[in-house]
Design an enzyme around this catalytic site. Sequence first.
Site, PDB file in Angstrom:
ATOM      1  N   TYR A 250      40.983  35.990  34.645  1.00 26.60           N
ATOM      2  CA  TYR A 250      42.795  36.218  35.163  1.00 26.60           C
ATOM      3  C   TYR A 250      43.743  35.677  34.207  1.00 26.60           C
ATOM      4  O   TYR A 250      44.020  36.155  33.325  1.00 26.60           O
ATOM      5  CB  TYR A 250      42.941  36.744  36.670  1.00 26.60           C
ATOM      6  CG  TYR A 250      43.996  37.469  36.718  1.00 26.60           C
ATOM      7  CD1 TYR A 250      44.014  39.148  36.505  1.00 26.60           C
ATOM      8  CD2 TYR A 250      45.179  37.163  37.424  1.00 26.60           C
ATOM      9  CE1 TYR A 250      45.297  39.736  36.958  1.00 26.60           C
ATOM     10  CE2 TYR A 250      46.452  37.709  37.313  1.00 26.60           C
ATOM     11  CZ  TYR A 250      46.218  38.804  37.613  1.00 26.60           C
ATOM     12  OH  TYR A 250      47.730  39.508  38.175  1.00 26.60           O
ATOM     13  N   LYS A 254      45.992  37.664  30.867  1.00 27.08           N
ATOM     14  CA  LYS A 254      47.467  37.630  31.093  1.00 27.08           C
ATOM     15  C   LYS A 254      48.485  36.616  29.831  1.00 27.08           C
ATOM     16  O   LYS A 254      49.147  37.618  30.054  1.00 27.08           O
ATOM     17  CB  LYS A 254      48.398  37.228  33.242  1.00 27.08           C
ATOM     18  CG  LYS A 254      47.600  38.203  33.786  1.00 27.08           C
ATOM     19  CD  LYS A 254      47.735  40.300  33.425  1.00 27.08           C
ATOM     20  CE  LYS A 254      47.178  40.821  34.168  1.00 27.08           C
ATOM     21  NZ  LYS A 254      47.715  42.458  34.188  1.00 27.08           N
TER      22      LYS A 254
END
Length: 362
Positions: A250, A254
């Site tokens: 994740y 990002k």
Amino acid sequence: MASVLSSPVVDTIVSAARLVLSPLFTGPILLSLTYRPDTVRHVLGIVAEHLPQWAAASLSSLPHPPAITVLRVLVALGLLRTANRALNTMAHNSWRLTAAPGWDWPNEIAVVTGGSSGIGKGIVERLAALGVRVAVLDIQDLPKDLQGNARVRFFRCDVTSSESVAAAADAVRRELGHASILVNNAGIARTAPILQADEAFLRRILGVNLMSMWFTTQQFVPHMVQRGKGHVVTLASIASFVALATAADYSATKAGALAFHEALASELKHQHKAPHVLTTVVHPNFVRTPLVQSFEGRLQRAGVRMLTSDRVADEVVAQIKSRRGGQLVIPSSATGLSGIRGWPTWLQEFVRDRVASGAVKP
């Protein structure tokens, strides 16, 4: 994520710092102490009559030179801060301080990926309330409360597939017209240590959170460039700056979203000569959405104050309404984390240690 990233104490300190660094607050005080000292003494004398003796004694010595010196420094710092914010706004908008021209909300069309739930749904609702026609690209059905909204259209789309995105984009252009707003919001998350991550989910999260931005941008931005007007909003995260233990995948997507935003902004300005096509990147802390349900309890035990999707959607749509590009860190008290790579290594590691200690607890 540990409470170091979201703390009432930090919020209070930041709010106090903003107040004392506001020239609108310190400026009048400085002027009063400099040009109306007798009036100030008179007012302080009246106040002192209602205070304990020790406090009254402290007030009786005011105004004095050290206080004036401190106020001069605060006013100077506040003016520098104001100038810095103006320069930041200009830098995000091709060195233009004014809002981009030519926007008329009832005639605008927005595309929102992942618009059937969470932050995306909130953005869709607010854009539609503004009069914008909104195309929702999602694999989830449109929620019932949006199905009756005449300004919202649903297009089933797997954003990890360039073919699916192209088909949905053709349908949007055919049924609604060319989009002037693109919100790359779709995202997924799941906690797992690096050594336990499986390949199928790695490919899925990279596709949804990162690669999809290329597919949607390639479909919708060329017409924005041609018209010389548009706005591309990229949903990133605080994890863009601080990698999260047990969420390396994740965090990587990002950080990649931030790099995508920065490169797109540069290409629009220098390669495509389209300074009025705006770009905004959004970095929220953890938000209470279906995305984090599986590990919300762990976050709460770690002291994280969860944001609401409405809070994030409000700020995103307010940015769109401003007709300016920019970088949003939500909450704004966490803005300092955007510069963590320039901090001393020991301080960076302290923050990462605090984050990791909360993330790995069951």
